[in-house]
Write a protein that holds these residues in place. Structure first.
Motif, PDB file in Angstrom:
ATOM      1  N   TYR A 102       0.845  -1.188   0.000  1.00  0.00           N
ATOM      2  CA  TYR A 102       0.000   0.000   0.000  1.00  0.00           C
ATOM      3  C   TYR A 102       0.888   1.249   0.000  1.00  0.00           C
ATOM      4  CZ  TYR A 102      -4.448  -2.385   0.891  1.00  0.00           C
ATOM      5  OH  TYR A 102      -5.583  -3.151   0.777  1.00  0.00           O
ATOM      6  N   PHE A 111     -13.406  -0.825   8.331  1.00  0.00           N
ATOM      7  CA  PHE A 111     -12.931  -0.261   7.068  1.00  0.00           C
ATOM      8  C   PHE A 111     -14.003   0.615   6.427  1.00  0.00           C
ATOM      9  CE2 PHE A 111     -10.658  -4.625   6.375  1.00  0.00           C
ATOM     10  CZ  PHE A 111      -9.744  -4.331   7.369  1.00  0.00           C
ATOM     11  N   GLN A 165      -3.817   3.596  -0.672  1.00  0.00           N
ATOM     12  CA  GLN A 165      -4.128   3.063  -2.002  1.00  0.00           C
ATOM     13  C   GLN A 165      -3.412   1.727  -2.176  1.00  0.00           C
ATOM     14  OE1 GLN A 165      -2.484   5.073  -5.512  1.00  0.00           O
ATOM     15  NE2 GLN A 165      -4.467   4.836  -6.522  1.00  0.00           N
ATOM     16  N   SER A 166      -4.179   0.712  -2.549  1.00  0.00           N
ATOM     17  CA  SER A 166      -3.600  -0.605  -2.804  1.00  0.00           C
ATOM     18  C   SER A 166      -2.801  -0.570  -4.098  1.00  0.00           C
ATOM     19  CB  SER A 166      -4.718  -1.654  -2.916  1.00  0.00           C
ATOM     20  OG  SER A 166      -4.220  -2.841  -3.490  1.00  0.00           O
ATOM     21  N   TYR A 173     -10.034   3.300  -6.387  1.00  0.00           N
ATOM     22  CA  TYR A 173     -10.352   2.835  -5.042  1.00  0.00           C
ATOM     23  C   TYR A 173      -9.329   3.308  -4.014  1.00  0.00           C
ATOM     24  CZ  TYR A 173     -10.721  -0.620  -1.233  1.00  0.00           C
ATOM     25  OH  TYR A 173     -10.823  -1.240  -0.008  1.00  0.00           O
ATOM     26  N   TYR A 214     -11.032  -1.087 -10.122  1.00  0.00           N
ATOM     27  CA  TYR A 214     -10.726  -0.503  -8.817  1.00  0.00           C
ATOM     28  C   TYR A 214      -9.624   0.549  -8.855  1.00  0.00           C
ATOM     29  CZ  TYR A 214     -13.492  -4.372  -6.949  1.00  0.00           C
ATOM     30  OH  TYR A 214     -14.505  -5.241  -6.666  1.00  0.00           O
ATOM     31  N   ASP A 218     -14.645   2.165   2.345  1.00  0.00           N
ATOM     32  CA  ASP A 218     -14.189   2.268   0.959  1.00  0.00           C
ATOM     33  C   ASP A 218     -14.425   3.691   0.457  1.00  0.00           C
ATOM     34  OD1 ASP A 218     -13.574  -0.420   0.991  1.00  0.00           O
ATOM     35  OD2 ASP A 218     -15.499  -1.032   0.119  1.00  0.00           O
ATOM     36  N   GLU A 263     -13.287   6.743  -2.859  1.00  0.00           N
ATOM     37  CA  GLU A 263     -12.799   6.925  -4.217  1.00  0.00           C
ATOM     38  C   GLU A 263     -11.909   8.159  -4.276  1.00  0.00           C
ATOM     39  OE1 GLU A 263     -15.850   7.021  -7.142  1.00  0.00           O
ATOM     40  OE2 GLU A 263     -16.334   4.894  -6.939  1.00  0.00           O
ATOM     41  N   PHE A 288      -8.583   3.175   0.409  1.00  0.00           N
ATOM     42  CA  PHE A 288      -8.868   2.310   1.549  1.00  0.00           C
ATOM     43  C   PHE A 288      -8.646   3.071   2.857  1.00  0.00           C
ATOM     44  CE2 PHE A 288      -7.102  -1.271   4.312  1.00  0.00           C
ATOM     45  CZ  PHE A 288      -8.345  -1.788   4.622  1.00  0.00           C
TER      46      PHE A 288
END
Length: 204
Positions: free
Chosen positions: A94, A148, A115-116, A128, A125, A150, A152, A130
């Motif tokens: 991450y 968690f 961010q993954s 996406y 995604y 989610d 954007e 996190f």
């Protein structure tokens, strides 16, 4: 006449506010419905086969719009990629994407948003973000391992981001220990009660 106009304006304002509140409540109820539908589906659910037999619905805190906050958002473009600790030996990559700062319960708070590195290369995604966090309800009314949200990536140039704690959900480990779940970093520990979102699962 002035009294009549004043009463009319008050009535219109109250009607508008009620409508706004109703729309927000419906939005969160839809989120809850979709989550319950996913968990009731054996092909998607993190629940064990045994728990699925008796599953009816997740337990949620009461919907409270106070927990929907508009946070100031500062990007952290030079932050390094790091290995996020999980409940197993798995170490997903991450990067801290930004820092959100907001006021809640009369106090100023900051949370890091991540961010993954795997998901950012996915078309589905790529936007996406996190947000894992702990708060003072952990181990009591909410899952002890944190929750968690989610998010954007905000539109280019935006200096704010919406964080809605009513959409906070539990990691899969809250329902089944076979999963490997991210552990919220210490920097994302809030010293207040976040009584919003999904509560602790009764069997864990």
């Amino acid at each position: 006449m002035k009294k009549l106009i004043t009463l009319l304006l008050i009535s219109i304002t109250l009607t508008y506010c009620t409508s706004q509140n109703s729309a927000y409540t419906d939005e969160i109820k839809l989120f809850q419905y979709e989550l319950n539908t996913e968990y009731a589906d054996a092909s998607e659910s993190p629940l064990t086969a045994e728990d699925l037999k008796t599953f009816k619905a997740l337990d949620f805190f009461e919907i409270n719009e106070m927990y929907k906050v508009t946070a100031q958002f500062e990007l952290t473009p030079n932050s390094p990629v790091f290995e996020l600790k999980t409940t197993t030996d798995r170490l997903p990559l991450y990067r801290k994407y930004g820092i959100a700062t907001f006021t809640l319960d009369g106090k100023k708070h900051s949370l890091s948003i991540y961010q993954s590195q795997d998901l950012m290369n996915s078309l589905e995604y790529e936007n996406y973000l996190f947000l894992p966090f702990n708060d003072a309800t952990n181990g009591k009314s909410s899952y002890g391992g944190g929750r968690f949200i989610d998010l954007e990536i905000p539109t280019a140039g935006s200096k704010t981001i919406i964080i809605d704690f009513n959409k906070a959900y539990n990691p899969y480990c809250a329902y089944n220990h076979k999963f490997s779940c991210p552990i919220p970093p210490k920097e994302n520990s809030l010293n207040i009660l976040i009584e919003a979102g999904v509560k602790a699962y009764k069997k864990h």
